[in-house]
Design a protein around this motif. Structure first.
Motif, PDB file in Angstrom:
ATOM      1  N   ASP A  68       2.637  21.383 -10.445  1.00 44.05           N
ATOM      2  CA  ASP A  68       3.378  21.508  -9.189  1.00 44.05           C
ATOM      3  C   ASP A  68       4.544  20.518  -9.216  1.00 44.05           C
ATOM      4  O   ASP A  68       4.321  19.308  -9.263  1.00 44.05           O
ATOM      5  N   PRO A  69       5.789  20.997  -9.210  1.00 40.95           N
ATOM      6  CA  PRO A  69       6.919  20.089  -9.351  1.00 40.95           C
ATOM      7  C   PRO A  69       7.135  19.215  -8.118  1.00 40.95           C
ATOM      8  O   PRO A  69       7.073  19.694  -6.999  1.00 40.95           O
ATOM      9  N   GLY A  70       7.379  17.951  -8.353  1.00 39.29           N
ATOM     10  CA  GLY A  70       7.731  17.031  -7.289  1.00 39.29           C
ATOM     11  C   GLY A  70       6.562  16.521  -6.477  1.00 39.29           C
ATOM     12  O   GLY A  70       5.518  17.157  -6.404  1.00 39.29           O
ATOM     13  N   PRO A  71       6.741  15.347  -5.910  1.00 41.61           N
ATOM     14  CA  PRO A  71       5.727  14.804  -5.006  1.00 41.61           C
ATOM     15  C   PRO A  71       5.494  15.730  -3.827  1.00 41.61           C
ATOM     16  O   PRO A  71       6.370  16.491  -3.434  1.00 41.61           O
ATOM     17  N   LYS A  72       4.319  15.661  -3.269  1.00 40.11           N
ATOM     18  CA  LYS A  72       3.956  16.533  -2.156  1.00 40.11           C
ATOM     19  C   LYS A  72       4.677  16.128  -0.876  1.00 40.11           C
ATOM     20  O   LYS A  72       4.690  14.972  -0.497  1.00 40.11           O
ATOM     21  N   VAL A  73       5.274  17.114  -0.230  1.00 45.04           N
ATOM     22  CA  VAL A  73       6.070  16.881   0.974  1.00 45.04           C
ATOM     23  C   VAL A  73       5.229  16.249   2.070  1.00 45.04           C
ATOM     24  O   VAL A  73       5.679  15.319   2.743  1.00 45.04           O
ATOM     25  N   ASP A  74       3.992  16.719   2.255  1.00 44.89           N
ATOM     26  CA  ASP A  74       3.175  16.174   3.344  1.00 44.89           C
ATOM     27  C   ASP A  74       2.853  14.702   3.119  1.00 44.89           C
ATOM     28  O   ASP A  74       2.826  13.922   4.062  1.00 44.89           O
ATOM     29  N   ARG A  75       2.658  14.306   1.882  1.00 42.84           N
ATOM     30  CA  ARG A  75       2.358  12.892   1.584  1.00 42.84           C
ATOM     31  C   ARG A  75       3.586  12.023   1.842  1.00 42.84           C
ATOM     32  O   ARG A  75       3.491  10.945   2.414  1.00 42.84           O
ATOM     33  N   VAL A  76       4.755  12.482   1.425  1.00 44.79           N
ATOM     34  CA  VAL A  76       5.980  11.710   1.634  1.00 44.79           C
ATOM     35  C   VAL A  76       6.292  11.636   3.129  1.00 44.79           C
ATOM     36  O   VAL A  76       6.720  10.588   3.625  1.00 44.79           O
ATOM     37  N   SER A  77       6.032  12.709   3.849  1.00 38.92           N
ATOM     38  CA  SER A  77       6.231  12.710   5.297  1.00 38.92           C
ATOM     39  C   SER A  77       5.323  11.683   5.972  1.00 38.92           C
ATOM     40  O   SER A  77       5.745  10.959   6.880  1.00 38.92           O
ATOM     41  N   GLU A  78       4.095  11.609   5.505  1.00 37.23           N
ATOM     42  CA  GLU A  78       3.139  10.628   6.043  1.00 37.23           C
ATOM     43  C   GLU A  78       3.621   9.205   5.780  1.00 37.23           C
ATOM     44  O   GLU A  78       3.548   8.337   6.660  1.00 37.23           O
ATOM     45  N   VAL A  79       4.138   8.954   4.589  1.00 41.36           N
ATOM     46  CA  VAL A  79       4.672   7.624   4.260  1.00 41.36           C
ATOM     47  C   VAL A  79       5.847   7.297   5.183  1.00 41.36           C
ATOM     48  O   VAL A  79       5.929   6.185   5.709  1.00 41.36           O
ATOM     49  N   ALA A  80       6.736   8.259   5.404  1.00 36.94           N
ATOM     50  CA  ALA A  80       7.894   8.030   6.279  1.00 36.94           C
ATOM     51  C   ALA A  80       7.451   7.674   7.699  1.00 36.94           C
ATOM     52  O   ALA A  80       8.021   6.777   8.328  1.00 36.94           O
ATOM     53  N   GLU A  81       6.428   8.358   8.194  1.00 32.55           N
ATOM     54  CA  GLU A  81       5.901   8.059   9.531  1.00 32.55           C
ATOM     55  C   GLU A  81       5.339   6.643   9.594  1.00 32.55           C
ATOM     56  O   GLU A  81       5.578   5.916  10.565  1.00 32.55           O
ATOM     57  N   LYS A  82       4.590   6.259   8.582  1.00 27.84           N
ATOM     58  CA  LYS A  82       4.015   4.911   8.561  1.00 27.84           C
ATOM     59  C   LYS A  82       5.111   3.855   8.468  1.00 27.84           C
ATOM     60  O   LYS A  82       5.004   2.784   9.073  1.00 27.84           O
TER      61      LYS A  82
ATOM     62  N   SER B  42       0.825  -1.207   0.000  1.00 24.87           N
ATOM     63  CA  SER B  42       0.000   0.000   0.000  1.00 24.87           C
ATOM     64  C   SER B  42       0.863   1.263   0.000  1.00 24.87           C
ATOM     65  O   SER B  42       0.589   2.214  -0.752  1.00 24.87           O
ATOM     66  N   LEU B  43       1.907   1.283   0.811  1.00 28.51           N
ATOM     67  CA  LEU B  43       2.798   2.437   0.865  1.00 28.51           C
ATOM     68  C   LEU B  43       3.582   2.591  -0.435  1.00 28.51           C
ATOM     69  O   LEU B  43       3.815   3.705  -0.910  1.00 28.51           O
ATOM     70  N   GLN B  44       3.957   1.463  -1.018  1.00 28.11           N
ATOM     71  CA  GLN B  44       4.666   1.493  -2.298  1.00 28.11           C
ATOM     72  C   GLN B  44       3.771   2.104  -3.378  1.00 28.11           C
ATOM     73  O   GLN B  44       4.219   2.924  -4.179  1.00 28.11           O
ATOM     74  N   GLU B  45       2.504   1.733  -3.376  1.00 30.31           N
ATOM     75  CA  GLU B  45       1.552   2.301  -4.332  1.00 30.31           C
ATOM     76  C   GLU B  45       1.392   3.802  -4.117  1.00 30.31           C
ATOM     77  O   GLU B  45       1.289   4.574  -5.074  1.00 30.31           O
ATOM     78  N   GLY B  46       1.376   4.229  -2.851  1.00 32.08           N
ATOM     79  CA  GLY B  46       1.268   5.648  -2.547  1.00 32.08           C
ATOM     80  C   GLY B  46       2.441   6.441  -3.091  1.00 32.08           C
ATOM     81  O   GLY B  46       2.265   7.519  -3.665  1.00 32.08           O
ATOM     82  N   LEU B  47       3.649   5.905  -2.940  1.00 33.94           N
ATOM     83  CA  LEU B  47       4.824   6.580  -3.491  1.00 33.94           C
ATOM     84  C   LEU B  47       4.758   6.606  -5.010  1.00 33.94           C
ATOM     85  O   LEU B  47       5.114   7.608  -5.635  1.00 33.94           O
ATOM     86  N   ALA B  48       4.310   5.518  -5.605  1.00 31.28           N
ATOM     87  CA  ALA B  48       4.195   5.462  -7.068  1.00 31.28           C
ATOM     88  C   ALA B  48       3.224   6.528  -7.563  1.00 31.28           C
ATOM     89  O   ALA B  48       3.499   7.215  -8.553  1.00 31.28           O
ATOM     90  N   GLU B  49       2.108   6.686  -6.869  1.00 25.56           N
ATOM     91  CA  GLU B  49       1.131   7.701  -7.260  1.00 25.56           C
ATOM     92  C   GLU B  49       1.727   9.098  -7.153  1.00 25.56           C
ATOM     93  O   GLU B  49       1.492   9.943  -8.023  1.00 25.56           O
ATOM     94  N   GLU B  50       2.493   9.352  -6.093  1.00 25.29           N
ATOM     95  CA  GLU B  50       3.124  10.661  -5.936  1.00 25.29           C
ATOM     96  C   GLU B  50       4.124  10.917  -7.062  1.00 25.29           C
ATOM     97  O   GLU B  50       4.158  11.995  -7.634  1.00 25.29           O
TER      98      GLU B  50
END
Length: 95
Positions: free
Chosen positions: A48-62, A31-39
């Motif tokens: 908007d350049p680059g994946p969203k910082v808040d989403r990547v931060s959430e993945v790192a926490e999980k 699930s987390l891998q899919e989230g990164l792929a979507e970003e």
């Protein structure tokens, strides 16, 4: 290392973690891998350049929590993926 490189490497580590993990952890890793792929994919098609910082931060926490649940090689791969996510966040906030 570029920003996208960090997340690509995180995705690769999560693929490896998924291969090594037991079923409950594997499901969460996938699930987390899919989230990164979507970003990453969304960042290539949006203004908007680059994946969203808040989403990547959430993945790192999980990943931090998931690392405690995993064992052996899977835990090591999850830790590596988290480190790549954190490197991405540092690059985005410093750059």
């Amino acid at each position: 290392m570029g920003e996208a490189d960090s997340l690509e490497r995180a995705r690769e580590e999560l693929r490896r973690a998924s291969d090594a993990a037991d079923r409950p952890v594997q499901t969460q890793v996938d699930s987390l891998q899919e989230g990164l792929a979507e970003e990453l994919d969304g960042a290539r098609t949006q203004d908007d350049p680059g994946p969203k910082v808040d989403r990547v931060s959430e993945v790192a926490e999980k990943l931090a929590g998931l690392e405690d649940e995993a064992e052996g090689d899977a835990a090591e791969r999850i830790e590596e993926a988290r480190e790549y996510c954190l490197a991405y966040l540092r690059e985005r906030t410093e750059g």
